[in-house]
Scaffold this motif. Structure first.
Motif, PDB file in Angstrom:
ATOM      1  N   GLN A  41      19.322  25.874  32.594  1.00  0.00           N
ATOM      2  CA  GLN A  41      18.228  26.672  33.146  1.00  0.00           C
ATOM      3  C   GLN A  41      16.989  26.598  32.250  1.00  0.00           C
ATOM      4  OE1 GLN A  41      18.055  28.098  36.097  1.00  0.00           O
ATOM      5  NE2 GLN A  41      16.025  28.895  35.730  1.00  0.00           N
ATOM      6  N   ALA A  42      17.185  26.688  30.940  1.00  0.00           N
ATOM      7  CA  ALA A  42      16.048  26.601  30.012  1.00  0.00           C
ATOM      8  C   ALA A  42      15.367  25.238  30.129  1.00  0.00           C
ATOM      9  CB  ALA A  42      16.520  26.839  28.575  1.00  0.00           C
ATOM     10  N   TRP A  43      16.147  24.189  30.287  1.00  0.00           N
ATOM     11  CA  TRP A  43      15.557  22.847  30.389  1.00  0.00           C
ATOM     12  C   TRP A  43      14.791  22.646  31.688  1.00  0.00           C
ATOM     13  CZ3 TRP A  43      15.169  19.643  26.404  1.00  0.00           C
ATOM     14  CH2 TRP A  43      14.571  18.418  26.664  1.00  0.00           C
ATOM     15  N   THR A  44      15.152  23.359  32.738  1.00  0.00           N
ATOM     16  CA  THR A  44      14.466  23.177  34.020  1.00  0.00           C
ATOM     17  C   THR A  44      13.169  23.984  34.112  1.00  0.00           C
ATOM     18  OG1 THR A  44      15.783  24.909  35.084  1.00  0.00           O
ATOM     19  CG2 THR A  44      16.597  22.633  35.248  1.00  0.00           C
ATOM     20  N   GLN A  45      12.849  24.759  33.101  1.00  0.00           N
ATOM     21  CA  GLN A  45      11.590  25.509  33.064  1.00  0.00           C
ATOM     22  C   GLN A  45      10.526  24.622  32.409  1.00  0.00           C
ATOM     23  OE1 GLN A  45      11.585  28.541  34.651  1.00  0.00           O
ATOM     24  NE2 GLN A  45      13.680  27.899  35.088  1.00  0.00           N
ATOM     25  N   PHE A  46      10.085  23.602  33.125  1.00  0.00           N
ATOM     26  CA  PHE A  46       9.214  22.565  32.565  1.00  0.00           C
ATOM     27  C   PHE A  46       7.934  23.116  31.957  1.00  0.00           C
ATOM     28  CE2 PHE A  46      11.620  20.547  36.077  1.00  0.00           C
ATOM     29  CZ  PHE A  46      12.396  19.706  35.300  1.00  0.00           C
ATOM     30  N   GLU A  47       7.374  24.160  32.570  1.00  0.00           N
ATOM     31  CA  GLU A  47       6.123  24.729  32.055  1.00  0.00           C
ATOM     32  C   GLU A  47       6.304  25.324  30.660  1.00  0.00           C
ATOM     33  OE1 GLU A  47       7.385  25.344  35.113  1.00  0.00           O
ATOM     34  OE2 GLU A  47       5.914  24.423  36.455  1.00  0.00           O
ATOM     35  N   GLU A  48       7.540  25.597  30.259  1.00  0.00           N
ATOM     36  CA  GLU A  48       7.837  26.171  28.940  1.00  0.00           C
ATOM     37  C   GLU A  48       7.972  25.104  27.852  1.00  0.00           C
ATOM     38  OE1 GLU A  48       8.223  29.665  28.400  1.00  0.00           O
ATOM     39  OE2 GLU A  48       7.295  29.667  30.379  1.00  0.00           O
ATOM     40  N   PHE A  49       7.983  23.823  28.204  1.00  0.00           N
ATOM     41  CA  PHE A  49       8.186  22.747  27.233  1.00  0.00           C
ATOM     42  C   PHE A  49       7.241  22.808  26.033  1.00  0.00           C
ATOM     43  CE2 PHE A  49      10.633  19.272  29.785  1.00  0.00           C
ATOM     44  CZ  PHE A  49      11.653  20.169  30.020  1.00  0.00           C
ATOM     45  N   PRO A  50       5.959  23.175  26.204  1.00  0.00           N
ATOM     46  CA  PRO A  50       5.087  23.232  25.022  1.00  0.00           C
ATOM     47  C   PRO A  50       5.563  24.221  23.955  1.00  0.00           C
ATOM     48  CG  PRO A  50       3.754  23.172  27.012  1.00  0.00           C
ATOM     49  CD  PRO A  50       5.190  23.353  27.448  1.00  0.00           C
ATOM     50  N   LYS A  51       6.446  25.154  24.307  1.00  0.00           N
ATOM     51  CA  LYS A  51       6.962  26.116  23.331  1.00  0.00           C
ATOM     52  C   LYS A  51       7.920  25.465  22.334  1.00  0.00           C
ATOM     53  CE  LYS A  51       6.412  30.252  26.101  1.00  0.00           C
ATOM     54  NZ  LYS A  51       7.083  31.382  26.737  1.00  0.00           N
ATOM     55  N   PHE A  52       8.545  24.353  22.717  1.00  0.00           N
ATOM     56  CA  PHE A  52       9.477  23.707  21.782  1.00  0.00           C
ATOM     57  C   PHE A  52       9.246  22.206  21.621  1.00  0.00           C
ATOM     58  CE2 PHE A  52      11.696  23.891  25.867  1.00  0.00           C
ATOM     59  CZ  PHE A  52      12.138  22.585  26.029  1.00  0.00           C
ATOM     60  N   MET A  53       8.387  21.615  22.414  1.00  0.00           N
ATOM     61  CA  MET A  53       8.061  20.197  22.243  1.00  0.00           C
ATOM     62  C   MET A  53       6.717  20.100  21.537  1.00  0.00           C
ATOM     63  SD  MET A  53       9.251  18.252  25.671  1.00  0.00           S
ATOM     64  CE  MET A  53      10.928  18.285  26.229  1.00  0.00           C
TER      65      MET A  53
END
Length: 185
Positions: A41-53
């Motif tokens: 579920q965390a991985w499918t929240q693409f808009e959140e990627f800048p928080k860890f990438m």
């Protein structure tokens, strides 16, 4: 960040004919202390990627299977479009780029225990341009994937934690300010 990517074996080896750039296969993983469904579920929240990438500035989901990325790569900003080619809930997500940097990959989620999931990233990256070729030769992409996975682990495991900030007490702050250690006497 090529986290929809990482390093490792494979490939033809040696120079390729026709002056084509050699692809860079990458495979990296991390074990996260959450159930498979939470990691997926965390991985499918693409808009959140800048928080860890680290290098990702923005990810926009344009429709069910289309994603637009903006990344900061050294001195430039790059954009690329990706398409999800396969999605199996709590198991795997596969993608390929459709515009921009050429790559494809799979991220898979493996239950190791009730609250332990292995997140495995397999990326096939084809560097273009002198900077990307130098970066692949120096393993920058592989290291970026490793670092992004480490940040994903922290993001998933500690994302819901509140009040985790540690404040040292005055006595702890002074303990190493005494000058000589006991061993030096």
């Amino acid at each position: 960040s090529k986290l929809m990517g990482g390093g490792g074996g494979g490939g033809e080896g040696g120079p390729q004919k026709g002056g084509k750039t050699r692809r860079l296969p990458i495979q990296r993983w991390t074990d996260v202390a959450v159930p498979v469904d939470k990691a997926y579920q965390a991985w499918t929240q693409f808009e959140e990627f800048p928080k860890f990438m680290h290098r990702v500035l923005e990810v926009k989901k344009e429709d069910q299977n289309k994603i637009h990325w903006r990344e900061k790569i050294w001195f430039s900003t790059r954009e690329w479009d990706g398409e999800i080619t396969e999605r199996r809930k709590n198991d795997r997500i596969a993608w390929k780029s459709t515009k921009g940097t050429q790559h494809s990959g799979v991220i898979s989620f493996h239950k190791l225990d009730t609250n332990l999931t292995r997140v495995l990233v397999t990326l096939d990256f084809v560097p273009s341009g002198i900077l990307e070729k130098m970066a692949s030769g120096m393993r920058f992409v592989k290291r970026a994937v490793e670092a992004d996975l480490a940040r994903f682990k922290a993001y998933v495991e500690f994302g819901d934690v509140r009040g985790l900030e540690y404040k040292s007490k005055p006595a702890e702050m002074e303990q190493n300010q005494g000058g000589e250690d006991e061993d030096d006497k």
